[in-house]
Write a protein that holds these residues in place. Structure first.
Motif, PDB file in Angstrom:
ATOM      1  N   UNK A   1       1.603   6.761  18.918  1.00 26.37           N
ATOM      2  CA  UNK A   1       2.500   7.050  20.045  1.00 26.37           C
ATOM      3  C   UNK A   1       3.475   8.166  19.681  1.00 26.37           C
ATOM      4  N   UNK A   2       4.108   8.047  18.525  1.00 23.55           N
ATOM      5  CA  UNK A   2       5.100   9.038  18.111  1.00 23.55           C
ATOM      6  C   UNK A   2       4.432  10.320  17.630  1.00 23.55           C
ATOM      7  N   UNK A   3       3.245  10.191  17.070  1.00 26.07           N
ATOM      8  CA  UNK A   3       2.500  11.384  16.662  1.00 26.07           C
ATOM      9  C   UNK A   3       2.200  12.272  17.863  1.00 26.07           C
ATOM     10  N   UNK A   4       1.825  11.654  18.969  1.00 31.84           N
ATOM     11  CA  UNK A   4       1.539  12.429  20.181  1.00 31.84           C
ATOM     12  C   UNK A   4       2.804  13.064  20.756  1.00 31.84           C
ATOM     13  N   UNK A   5       3.930  12.333  20.689  1.00 33.10           N
ATOM     14  CA  UNK A   5       5.194  12.929  21.116  1.00 33.10           C
ATOM     15  C   UNK A   5       5.548  14.136  20.262  1.00 33.10           C
ATOM     16  N   UNK A   6       5.306  14.019  18.979  1.00 29.47           N
ATOM     17  CA  UNK A   6       5.622  15.112  18.059  1.00 29.47           C
ATOM     18  C   UNK A   6       4.759  16.329  18.359  1.00 29.47           C
ATOM     19  N   UNK A   7       3.502  16.114  18.655  1.00 24.37           N
ATOM     20  CA  UNK A   7       2.618  17.231  19.007  1.00 24.37           C
ATOM     21  C   UNK A   7       3.135  17.946  20.241  1.00 24.37           C
ATOM     22  N   UNK A   8       3.686  17.194  21.185  1.00 28.46           N
ATOM     23  CA  UNK A   8       4.211  17.790  22.404  1.00 28.46           C
ATOM     24  C   UNK A   8       5.401  18.702  22.122  1.00 28.46           C
ATOM     25  N   UNK A   9       6.327  18.232  21.273  1.00 30.04           N
ATOM     26  CA  UNK A   9       7.497  19.063  21.012  1.00 30.04           C
ATOM     27  C   UNK A   9       7.139  20.302  20.192  1.00 30.04           C
ATOM     28  N   UNK A  10       6.041  20.233  19.439  1.00 29.81           N
ATOM     29  CA  UNK A  10       5.621  21.381  18.638  1.00 29.81           C
ATOM     30  C   UNK A  10       4.851  22.427  19.446  1.00 29.81           C
ATOM     31  N   UNK A  11       4.436  22.045  20.671  1.00 31.51           N
ATOM     32  CA  UNK A  11       3.782  23.034  21.519  1.00 31.51           C
ATOM     33  C   UNK A  11       4.757  24.100  21.934  1.00 31.51           C
TER      34      UNK A  11
ATOM     35  N   UNK B   1       0.842  -1.195   0.000  1.00 35.11           N
ATOM     36  CA  UNK B   1       0.000   0.000   0.000  1.00 35.11           C
ATOM     37  C   UNK B   1       0.880   1.249   0.000  1.00 35.11           C
ATOM     38  N   UNK B   2       1.041   1.931  -1.129  1.00 38.82           N
ATOM     39  CA  UNK B   2       1.904   3.123  -1.188  1.00 38.82           C
ATOM     40  C   UNK B   2       1.490   4.217  -0.213  1.00 38.82           C
ATOM     41  N   UNK B   3       0.218   4.253   0.152  1.00 38.53           N
ATOM     42  CA  UNK B   3      -0.252   5.306   1.058  1.00 38.53           C
ATOM     43  C   UNK B   3       0.303   5.136   2.468  1.00 38.53           C
ATOM     44  N   UNK B   4       0.831   3.965   2.787  1.00 38.27           N
ATOM     45  CA  UNK B   4       1.440   3.743   4.087  1.00 38.27           C
ATOM     46  C   UNK B   4       2.940   4.025   4.091  1.00 38.27           C
ATOM     47  N   UNK B   5       3.480   4.361   2.914  1.00 41.21           N
ATOM     48  CA  UNK B   5       4.917   4.562   2.799  1.00 41.21           C
ATOM     49  C   UNK B   5       5.370   5.862   3.456  1.00 41.21           C
ATOM     50  N   UNK B   6       6.626   5.877   3.842  1.00 41.23           N
ATOM     51  CA  UNK B   6       7.258   7.061   4.419  1.00 41.23           C
ATOM     52  C   UNK B   6       7.029   8.283   3.529  1.00 41.23           C
ATOM     53  N   UNK B   7       6.699   9.408   4.171  1.00 37.97           N
ATOM     54  CA  UNK B   7       6.463  10.655   3.434  1.00 37.97           C
ATOM     55  C   UNK B   7       7.757  11.435   3.183  1.00 37.97           C
ATOM     56  N   UNK B   8       8.878  10.945   3.699  1.00 37.13           N
ATOM     57  CA  UNK B   8      10.163  11.646   3.581  1.00 37.13           C
ATOM     58  C   UNK B   8      10.071  13.054   4.155  1.00 37.13           C
ATOM     59  N   UNK B   9       9.467  13.149   5.344  1.00 34.88           N
ATOM     60  CA  UNK B   9       9.317  14.442   6.019  1.00 34.88           C
ATOM     61  C   UNK B   9      10.303  14.598   7.168  1.00 34.88           C
ATOM     62  N   UNK B  10      10.893  13.477   7.622  1.00 33.18           N
ATOM     63  CA  UNK B  10      11.895  13.431   8.689  1.00 33.18           C
ATOM     64  C   UNK B  10      11.395  13.923  10.045  1.00 33.18           C
ATOM     65  N   UNK B  11      10.102  13.767  10.306  1.00 32.81           N
ATOM     66  CA  UNK B  11       9.614  14.048  11.658  1.00 32.81           C
ATOM     67  C   UNK B  11      10.244  13.090  12.670  1.00 32.81           C
TER      68      UNK B  11
END
Length: 398
Positions: free
Chosen positions: A388-398, A359-369
Motif C-alpha cells: 500500500x505504502x510502496x504504491x503511494x511512494x511511487x506516486x509521489x516520485x512520478x 528475520x533481519x531481511x525484514x528489518x527497516x532499511x533506514x532509508x526514511x521513505x
C-alpha cells in the motif's frame, strides 16, 4: 536483559521494548482512528512490546500538522476506547501480556497547517518562509495549559496508561526552548523559555490520577547553532547544561519516564534517524549520530540515575538489533530500548525474536521513505515492505 520486567511508577512493564511514536497521517479528519490507523495499532498489539507509545495527538485543531493528524476529542472518544480495548484483547490472547499505552500530546507550532511560530528562525525559514504575523502571542500561549489538561483527561477516560507532554523535533514547545530573541514572558531567559512547557506539564499532572504515567519525549539538543537551537553552542556542539537543568525541573515536577531524542527531522533528519541508504546524503556518518545518542543517554543516566530513560536510534542496527539493545541496557546507557521505523517495517520483530523466527531481511532499511511520504502530504508507512505504502511512494516520485 531486554526480556526483563521493569517497574515505572505504578506500572509494570513486562519487557524493555518500546514502540516509538510514529505519525501515520492516516486518521479521519475528525482526528479519530481510521481503518489504517486501527490496523497499524492492532499490529503493534501483536508485537509483544511492553510499551506502545502512540503517535503525536494534537491538543487543538490549529495545532495539527496535517488534516489527518490524530486528535482525541469528546466526540470521538468512543473510537479510542474501542481501539485500546481491541489492543489489550489481542496482546493478552496472542502474547499473554498487558502492554502499557502512552498518548503523546502535542502542538505542532511552526509545522502546523497554518504555521504558528515562537520567533523568526533564520535557519528553519530557509525551507518554509513565514512572516512576523505568524508569531504566536503570549495571550494565545496562555490558553494552552487548559487544552493540554483537557486532552490528558480524555486520554485517561479513553484508557491510556500514560501521557507524554511532548517537546521535540522543532514543534512549539521545543522551539520555545530556543526562543532567546523572543520578547515577553515566553522568551529570553531560561525561566521564560521553559515556562510554557512546565506550565503545561503541571496542568497535565493535575488533570490525571496518580497511577497514570507522566512522561515526556524531549529533544535534548536540536543540533542547531545557538541562538537558534536548544542544547548547543554557537559552534553547534552539544551543550547539556540547560537540558540538565530542564530535566531536573521536570523530575521535581513528577516526571516518571524520559524518552530521549535529538535534532529536528524537518532540518537535520540524519540526527534523529541515522541513514543507511536512500536519496538523502547525510553530512555525517550514521556512526556519529548513533554515538551521539549513546553519549547523551549515558550522560542523563549519570546525572539522574533514578529516572528511567528510553533509548533511541536503534532501528538502524538491523541484524545487530538485539545485540546492540542488550549492550546498551547492560551498560546502563538506557533502561528501555525504543524502535520507531522498525515497527512500521517489521511490526512482529520482537515477537519473532522471542519465537526464534527473527528475520533481519525484514528489518527497516533506514532509508526514511516513510518520512518522505509524510513530507509529501501522504499517508505514512513503510514503502519498502508494504504494498500500500510502496504504491503511494511511487506516486509521489512520478
Amino acid at each position: 536483559m531486554i526480556h526483563n520486567p521493569i517497574q515505572i511508577g505504578k506500572k509494570r512493564l513486562e519487557n524493555r521494548v518500546v514502540l516509538q511514536p510514529m505519525e501515520g497521517c492516516d486518521c479521519n479528519t475528525d482526528g479519530s482512528p481510521s481503518e489504517l490507523t486501527v490496523e497499524k495499532y492492532r499490529k503493534a498489539a501483536r508485537s509483544g512490546a511492553a510499551l506502545v507509545w502512540f503517535e503525536a495527538n494534537a491538543v487543538c485543531p490549529e495545532g495539527r500538522t496535517n488534516p489527518r493528524q490524530m486528535m482525541l476529542t469528546k466526540e470521538n472518544l468512543p473510537f479510542f476506547k474501542n481501539l485500546l480495548r481491541q489492543m489489550r484483547e489481542i496482546a493478552k490472547k496472542e502474547c499473554d501480556i498487558r502492554p502499557i499505552f502512552i498518548l503523546q500530546l502535542t502542538h505542532s507550532g511552526r509545522q502546523s497547517i497554518v504555521p504558528m511560530i515562537a520567533y523568526r528562525h533564520t535557519i528553519y525559514e530557509e525551507k518554509r518562509p513565514v512572516t512576523d504575523e505568524k508569531i504566536v502571542t503570549d495571550e494565545y500561549l496562555d490558553t494552552l495549559a487548559a487544552k493540554y489538561a483537557e486532552s490528558a483527561r480524555l486520554a485517561v477516560e479513553a484508557g491510556f496508561d500514560g501521557v507524554d507532554v511532548k517537546s521535540c523535533h522543532g514543534y512549539l514547545f521545543q522551539e520555545l526552548l530556543s526562543a532567546f530573541t523572543r520578547v515577553g514572558k515566553y522568551g529570553g531567559s531560561f525561566e521564560n523559555r521553559t515556562r510554557l512547557y512546565l506550565d503545561c506539564f503541571r496542568a497535565v499532572k493535575e488533570a490525571i490520577p496518580s497511577h497514570i504515567l507522566l512522561t515526556t519525549r524531549l529533544s535534548v539538543s536540536d543540533m542547531v547553532p545557538k541562538p537558534y537551537g536548544f542544547g548547543t553552542t554557537e559552534q553547534n556542539e552539544l551543550d547539556l547544561d540547560e537540558p540538565d537543568r530542564l530535566i531536573g525541573m521536570l523530575l521535581n515536577e513528577g516526571l516518571q519516564l524520559l524518552n530521549v531524542t535529538v535534532g529536528n527531522p524537518y532540518y537535520n533528519p540524519h540526527v534523529n534517524r541515522p541513514y543507511r541508504k536512500g536519496g538523502y546524503v547525510a553530512p555525517e556518518s550514521a556512526q556519529t549520530g548513533l554515538a551521539r545518542f549513546e553519549r547523551i543517554e549515558k550522560h542523563i543516566k549519570e546525572q539522574f540515575p533514578t529516572l528511567p530513560v528510553v533509548g533511541s536510534g536503534l532501528s538502524y542496527y538491523r541484524e545487530d538489533l538485539f545485540e546492540q539493545s542488550e549492550r546498551q541496557l547492560d551498560k546502563g546507557i538506557c533502561d528501555l530500548v525504543g524502535f520507531g521505523r522498525m515497527w512500521l517495517a517489521y511490526p512482529s520483530f520482537y515477537r519473532d525474536y522471542l519465537n526464534g523466527d527473527f528475520n533481519p531481511k525484514q528489518c527497516c532499511l533506514a532509508c526514511s521513505k516513510c518520512t518522505e511520504l509524510m513530507r509529501a502530504g501522504q499517508i505514512s508507512g513503510c514503502a519498502v515492505f508494504h504494498d500500500y505504502y510502496r504504491n503511494l511512494y511511487k506516486e509521489i516520485k512520478k
